[in-house]
Design a protein around this motif. Sequence first.
Motif, PDB file in Angstrom:
ATOM      1  N   VAL A 121      47.517  19.607  27.904  1.00 29.91           N
ATOM      2  CA  VAL A 121      47.764  17.723  28.901  1.00 29.91           C
ATOM      3  C   VAL A 121      46.714  16.794  27.779  1.00 29.91           C
ATOM      4  O   VAL A 121      46.925  15.656  27.064  1.00 29.91           O
ATOM      5  N   GLU A 122      45.308  17.766  27.145  1.00 30.92           N
ATOM      6  CA  GLU A 122      44.596  16.627  25.915  1.00 30.92           C
ATOM      7  C   GLU A 122      43.891  17.518  25.285  1.00 30.92           C
ATOM      8  O   GLU A 122      43.938  19.161  24.850  1.00 30.92           O
ATOM      9  N   TRP A 123      44.131  16.388  24.170  1.00 28.25           N
ATOM     10  CA  TRP A 123      44.211  17.507  22.961  1.00 28.25           C
ATOM     11  C   TRP A 123      42.040  17.829  22.403  1.00 28.25           C
ATOM     12  O   TRP A 123      42.158  16.499  22.733  1.00 28.25           O
ATOM     13  N   LYS A 124      41.380  18.529  22.365  1.00 31.26           N
ATOM     14  CA  LYS A 124      40.345  18.673  22.088  1.00 31.26           C
ATOM     15  C   LYS A 124      39.683  19.183  20.788  1.00 31.26           C
ATOM     16  O   LYS A 124      40.027  19.989  20.043  1.00 31.26           O
ATOM     17  N   ARG A 125      39.153  17.773  20.056  1.00 27.93           N
ATOM     18  CA  ARG A 125      39.625  17.771  18.964  1.00 27.93           C
ATOM     19  C   ARG A 125      37.542  18.858  18.047  1.00 27.93           C
ATOM     20  O   ARG A 125      38.205  20.084  17.695  1.00 27.93           O
ATOM     21  N   GLU A 126      37.237  18.960  19.576  1.00 30.65           N
ATOM     22  CA  GLU A 126      35.996  19.970  19.317  1.00 30.65           C
ATOM     23  C   GLU A 126      36.575  21.196  19.303  1.00 30.65           C
ATOM     24  O   GLU A 126      35.922  22.323  19.118  1.00 30.65           O
ATOM     25  N   TRP A 127      37.632  21.594  20.598  1.00 36.46           N
ATOM     26  CA  TRP A 127      38.268  23.137  20.229  1.00 36.46           C
ATOM     27  C   TRP A 127      39.016  23.696  19.183  1.00 36.46           C
ATOM     28  O   TRP A 127      39.577  24.509  19.263  1.00 36.46           O
ATOM     29  N   ALA A 128      39.689  22.857  17.903  1.00 32.77           N
ATOM     30  CA  ALA A 128      40.192  22.920  17.210  1.00 32.77           C
ATOM     31  C   ALA A 128      39.376  23.434  15.913  1.00 32.77           C
ATOM     32  O   ALA A 128      40.367  23.190  14.421  1.00 32.77           O
ATOM     33  N   VAL A 129      38.336  23.914  15.975  1.00 33.14           N
ATOM     34  CA  VAL A 129      37.314  24.886  15.009  1.00 33.14           C
ATOM     35  C   VAL A 129      38.006  26.113  15.123  1.00 33.14           C
ATOM     36  O   VAL A 129      37.399  26.189  15.983  1.00 33.14           O
ATOM     37  N   THR A 130      38.014  26.516  14.056  1.00 30.34           N
ATOM     38  CA  THR A 130      38.467  28.201  14.437  1.00 30.34           C
ATOM     39  C   THR A 130      37.115  29.631  13.945  1.00 30.34           C
ATOM     40  O   THR A 130      35.883  28.355  14.304  1.00 30.34           O
ATOM     41  N   ALA A 131      37.325  30.411  14.951  1.00 28.93           N
ATOM     42  CA  ALA A 131      36.053  30.822  14.851  1.00 28.93           C
ATOM     43  C   ALA A 131      35.581  31.560  13.284  1.00 28.93           C
ATOM     44  O   ALA A 131      34.517  31.172  13.817  1.00 28.93           O
ATOM     45  N   LEU A 132      37.074  31.581  13.299  1.00 23.02           N
ATOM     46  CA  LEU A 132      36.198  32.102  11.433  1.00 23.02           C
ATOM     47  C   LEU A 132      34.755  30.752  10.775  1.00 23.02           C
ATOM     48  O   LEU A 132      34.164  30.576   9.925  1.00 23.02           O
ATOM     49  N   GLU A 133      35.925  29.846  10.915  1.00 22.99           N
ATOM     50  CA  GLU A 133      34.674  28.312  10.172  1.00 22.99           C
ATOM     51  C   GLU A 133      33.181  28.064  11.135  1.00 22.99           C
ATOM     52  O   GLU A 133      32.145  27.744  10.711  1.00 22.99           O
ATOM     53  N   ARG A 134      33.748  28.442  12.673  1.00 23.47           N
ATOM     54  CA  ARG A 134      32.000  28.383  12.910  1.00 23.47           C
ATOM     55  C   ARG A 134      30.987  29.051  12.593  1.00 23.47           C
ATOM     56  O   ARG A 134      30.137  29.193  12.219  1.00 23.47           O
TER      57      ARG A 134
END
Length: 445
Positions: free
Chosen positions: A210-223
Amino acid sequence: MSLRLITKIKSSKEHHAFIFGNPTSLIFLQNRKMTTSKRVQDRSKRKRVHDLEIATEKWKIFSKIHFLMEIIKSEPEHVIPIRTLEQYRRQINLPKVHKLSVFIRKSPKLFELYKDRRGTLWVGMTQQAEELVKEEEREIEAHSDKLAEFVTRFLMMSSDKRLRVDKIAHFRRDLGLPMDFRNNWVHKYPNLFRVVNSVDGDEIEYLELVEWKREWAVTALERMVGSINVDEHCPGILSLAFPVKYPPNYKKVYRYGGKIENFQKRQYLSPYADSRGLVAGSQEFDKRAVAVMHELLSFTLEKRLVTDHLTHFRQELVMPQKLMRLLLKHFGIFYVSERGKRFHVFLTEAYEGSELIEKCPLVIWKDKVQSLIGYRGRRKKIETFSDLSDMEDKNLIKTDSDNETLSMELHPGETMDDFNDTSVIDDVDMDIDEITDAYKQSSVS
């Protein structure tokens, strides 16, 4: 009229074929070229990691017990006749020569058996087990919001931003989804995803973003590697090295270090970026697939999945057909255990020995249940790790376009209705304590 010839040609190492034709023309109907391919079991047998094999065995034993607890929990009075439990023997995978009652009696701290006036044998949970069930329910509820994030990110990685509900259900236990996932839980977060029916009229339900969450489009590896400005982040090309962990006696990493280094430096597309333009079999395609696998495993409670569950999502996640081959050749990032009928893939960076480095509350809960299980299964030796053969390692970083065939036993798609989930099926167990002791002794020597 020309004479029709049927000739069978054999070649010792190259190929064999059937040739149909006449003296002036030959038609090849079959030409199956032999390659250096091996079955999954053969390829993984020589690179077994003792600690992770122990982790696999622990999961298999726990899954049998947990499955029984869920069945009993679903009964109105939390008791069920043994004869009724017999219908779940396939899911538990208990051989017919073994009585279900004997299996249950081996965990007296979790299960109780008694007979009614008619002589019918019933099984229920002990008070301690009942308290553990309530504790699990509380932990699942507390985990729900984080799980909604993982499911949303799963949808964000898919090509059409929607996935079949019954396919997601295969990951129920791995993600920590509640038993009522399909009927109730999927409707709890309408701002994130919704259930829709197939447009083909085949009554298949999909979970749609329903909603694209920009803050969740970060991979675990990037974090993991550094701070990310999530407000400005846009998934695209990445150039990150994956954490690797090899057994101490794995020496061939030095021989192939250059190829591994080149793979690690190679750019790839984020799992959350549009991947429809990638060419299957290319180096970029394969590295993105590794990134998708890494991300999926990071969602799970134990950083481990049953591999045939993953094959259900090859099309939706734009993954290679030879997924097992990809996992095997990136030994160090992933570890594949092929004990029993099903293959398990681990994220090696998440483990120290046979234990998870970071344990969420639901994994700690599993450890509590594990400590009360009396059943240990059959004793079975785990072969120790040995180096990969040159034949296996020389193709370590090749692309998926290479001609290779891997055979693996896949189970048909399971359903979660009425507890018909076969994610607990397995047929080889051993005594964990004995294996652990043997491994410690071998390590000392």
